[in-house]
Structure formats: C-alpha cells, structure tokens
Enzyme design. Structure first.
Site, PDB file in Angstrom:
ATOM      1  N   GLU A 168       3.048  -2.240  -3.082  1.00 34.50           N
ATOM      2  CA  GLU A 168       4.414  -1.417  -2.850  1.00 34.50           C
ATOM      3  C   GLU A 168       4.262  -0.498  -1.222  1.00 34.50           C
ATOM      4  OE1 GLU A 168       4.907   2.157  -2.971  1.00 34.50           O
ATOM      5  OE2 GLU A 168       2.880   2.436  -3.379  1.00 34.50           O
TER       6      GLU A 168
ATOM      7  N   SER B  98       1.657   5.534 -16.623  1.00 39.18           N
ATOM      8  CA  SER B  98       1.138   4.112 -16.636  1.00 39.18           C
ATOM      9  C   SER B  98       0.170   4.002 -15.340  1.00 39.18           C
ATOM     10  CB  SER B  98       2.169   3.228 -16.884  1.00 39.18           C
ATOM     11  OG  SER B  98       2.611   3.222 -18.134  1.00 39.18           O
TER      12      SER B  98
ATOM     13  N   HIS C  86       3.824   0.112  -8.483  1.00 34.47           N
ATOM     14  CA  HIS C  86       2.951   1.081  -8.115  1.00 34.47           C
ATOM     15  C   HIS C  86       1.639   1.123  -8.990  1.00 34.47           C
ATOM     16  CE1 HIS C  86       6.381   3.737  -6.409  1.00 34.47           C
ATOM     17  NE2 HIS C  86       5.586   4.169  -5.867  1.00 34.47           N
TER      18      HIS C  86
END
Length: 354
Positions: free
Chosen positions: A12, A291, A315
């Site tokens: 990302e 997460s 991410h």
C-alpha cells in the site's frame, strides 16, 4: 551490521511501512534503510507526524538516524539500547497522536524500566485510529499480550488545530510478548460506545450516540449497550466523533467515525456502528483494524499465535511483507482472500529483552 533495505513503495506504500520498520528495528537492534518512503501518497516523504514517530522511537532506542527531515523519502535508522523514563513528543500539528503511539507500542514491552510518555497533536483525526479506539481496543490487546499499560486522554485534538494530549504509562515492562490464540470471538457480551464533541452543542454527542445505538439494536436486539456522552470545551476544536466496541467472550472488536463540517451527527454514529456490525458478522476475533496492527507483535512474540481477522486489508498484507523481511525467524502464514475474513498463523521469533 549492514542495514536491511526496505522499499517504502511496496504494497500500500504508506506510512505504516515506516512505523512497522522502525519499531521492529528498535526492538531487534537491526539497522534499516528505508527508501521511497510513502511513495504511493499524493504528498510522498516524511510529514510532521511521521517525523515525530521517527524521533520518538529514536529517542527511546538511542538510535542514530539519517534523513529525518520533512519531505525526506529515504531514512537510515541504527538503533541503540532501549531506555525507560519520562518523554514528551509534540507533533506540532494535528498529525495523529495514535499513529505515533502505534510506532512506539512494540518497544514498550522491551523497555528496561517504567516509562511515562506524553504525545501532543491530533487525537481524533482522519486516516488514523481515534484515541477512544486505542484506549478501548488496542490497549485491551496490548494487555492480552502481556503489557501493563495505561493510556490517559488529557485533552482532545482535532483537525486542523490539533492540541490534543495523551499520556501513556508503562509500569513494569515484561521483556517479551506473549503469543495469542484467538481463533474465534465467542458470543457477544455487551457493547460500549463513547460519543464526544468539543466546542459544539451537546446534542451533537446525543445524536451521534442515538444513531449508533439504533444500528446496534437493529442487529442485536436487546443486547446491553453502555453509552458514554463526552461534551467538552477544553480543546482547540471544534470537532466530534464516536467509537463503538463489542466485548465478546474472548475478544474486543471496535470501530469509529469522525464528524466534519457539513456531515450530520447521525451519519457519524451510523458509520461507526455499521463497520462494527460488518466485522462482527464475520465471526472473526479481530476487527478490520486490529487485523493488521497485531501482526508485528505476533512476529516478535514467544510461541505460536492463531487469530482470525474480519478483513485482510492491503495494510495487513503489506505489514506481513515488511515483517517477513525484518523478522525472518518468524513464520507467518494466512488463509483467506483480500478484503475478506482470514486466519493468521504465526510462529513467533521469541524476541526477548537484551
């Protein structure tokens, strides 16, 4: 030791690569060189909040840093010995306090003594977890991993003026991180939410909370919902937001949303509650935000960890890639598709305090 090269444009391509890299470097003592920092952002390079995060980690790890200036796209970070004590870091803008804290969090387990850290900046700003999410969800997981930590909100800060102030207190750093086994969340026990508004009428708090509670009750009926309203006039404001979380039999999941000019208070509450309901519907033990935030901790931890996450975000995938480079002793495997439910298995590297 030759620095490990990290390409900040991977995955990302944002600031999380920087935060994860310097945190792991400080804990393991492994020097790093990061290039192409935030290459996929419209304003690449280090901004004030990123620079403060680097300076904070460097200060606590006695690191030598090269390239730490606003706009820099390359950074060399050579860590020294971790130290406890009292520290204050001022971002100087409405840059995110919680993202600076995110960079510091892995270090807190390994400090040689107690620490008190004050961070000044934005506590509730876009593109970062709100301070209430951090206090109610992230802090729960830090304690579950073995860290006795207290996070006190002294003053809220919103975009564009900032001025928020947060105190982090660690009394007895454990010297290592415990593994985590959370393959499921278990049944829902109760919900909590905190609706705040600074230098705005109290009805803004009330409308945000009522909207969020309606969404929760439309899915979970008579579930217990504890609502806290927090109208304040001590910040530079104006600003508002709501965080909502669910205590389950085995975990805590949360979500948040912020107010902005022209955005109805009802929309703020609904946004936060809908995100939480979506994550709870997956049955996962971790919400979409934890997460990815949990990954560096599990890689450094002792023993095996198994967790389920509500959403395998970019991410999270990027964090996995970075951690594999920096902690090759750890084994990280996952099952699931991008943006969906996933299961994460980690054999930690068992990093302990030097």
């Amino acid at each position: 030791m030759r620095p490990i090269l990290i390409d900040g444009s991977m995955g990302e391509g944002g600031g999380q690569i920087l935060r994860t890299s310097i945190a792991i470097s400080a804990v393991t003592g492994r020097p790093i060189r990061i290039v192409n920092i935030r290459a996929k952002r419209s304003n690449p390079g280090l901004q004030r909040q990123h620079l403060t995060g680097v300076q904070a980690v460097a200060t606590i790890s006695n690191a030598v840093v090269r390239g730490a200036s606003v706009g820099s796209t390359e950074l060399e970070f050579i860590p020294g010995e971790l130290r406890g004590g009292s520290f204050e870091f001022n971002i100087g803008t409405a840059g995110s306090v919680t993202l600076v804290l995110q960079a510091l969090a892995p270090l807190l387990f390994y400090l040689p003594g107690p620490a008190r850290i004050i961070i000044t900046g934005g506590t509730d700003v876009p593109w970062s977890p709100t301070i209430d999410y951090v206090r109610e969800v992230l802090a729960w997981f830090l304690r579950k991993l073995g860290l006795k930590v207290t996070i006190n909100l002294q003053r809220r800060g919103h975009y564009p003026r900032g001025g928020g102030r947060v105190e982090v207190v660690v009394e007895d750093p454990p010297g290592s991180i415990e593994g985590l086994e959370l393959p499921e969340r278990g049944g829902i026990v109760r919900f909590g939410m905190r609706s705040h508004c600074v230098n705005l009428p109290q009805h803004v708090c009330e409308r945000q909370a009522s909207s969020a509670e309606r969404v929760i009750r439309s899915h979970f009926g008579d579930a217990e919902v504890r609502v806290e309203l927090e109208p304040r006039s001590d910040g530079l404001g104006p600003g508002s937001g709501l965080a909502v979380w669910s205590y389950t039999e085995k975990s805590v999941l949360g979500a948040d949303s912020l107010g902005e000019k022209g955005k109805r208070a009802e929309v703020v509450g609904e946004e936060a509650a809908v995100k939480l309901v979506e994550d709870l519907s997956t049955g996962a033990a971790l919400d979409r935000f934890m997460s990815d935030m949990i990954i560096p901790f599990l890689a450094l931890a002792r023993g095996r960890s198994i967790v389920t996450g509500a959403r395998l975000t970019r991410h999270a995938l990027t964090n996995i890639e970075v951690v594999r480079l920096l902690v090759p002793e750890a084994s990280i495997q996952y099952e699931g598709r991008e943006d969906g439910f996933f299961k994460l298995r980690v054999e930690g590297a068992a990093i302990t305090r030097k």
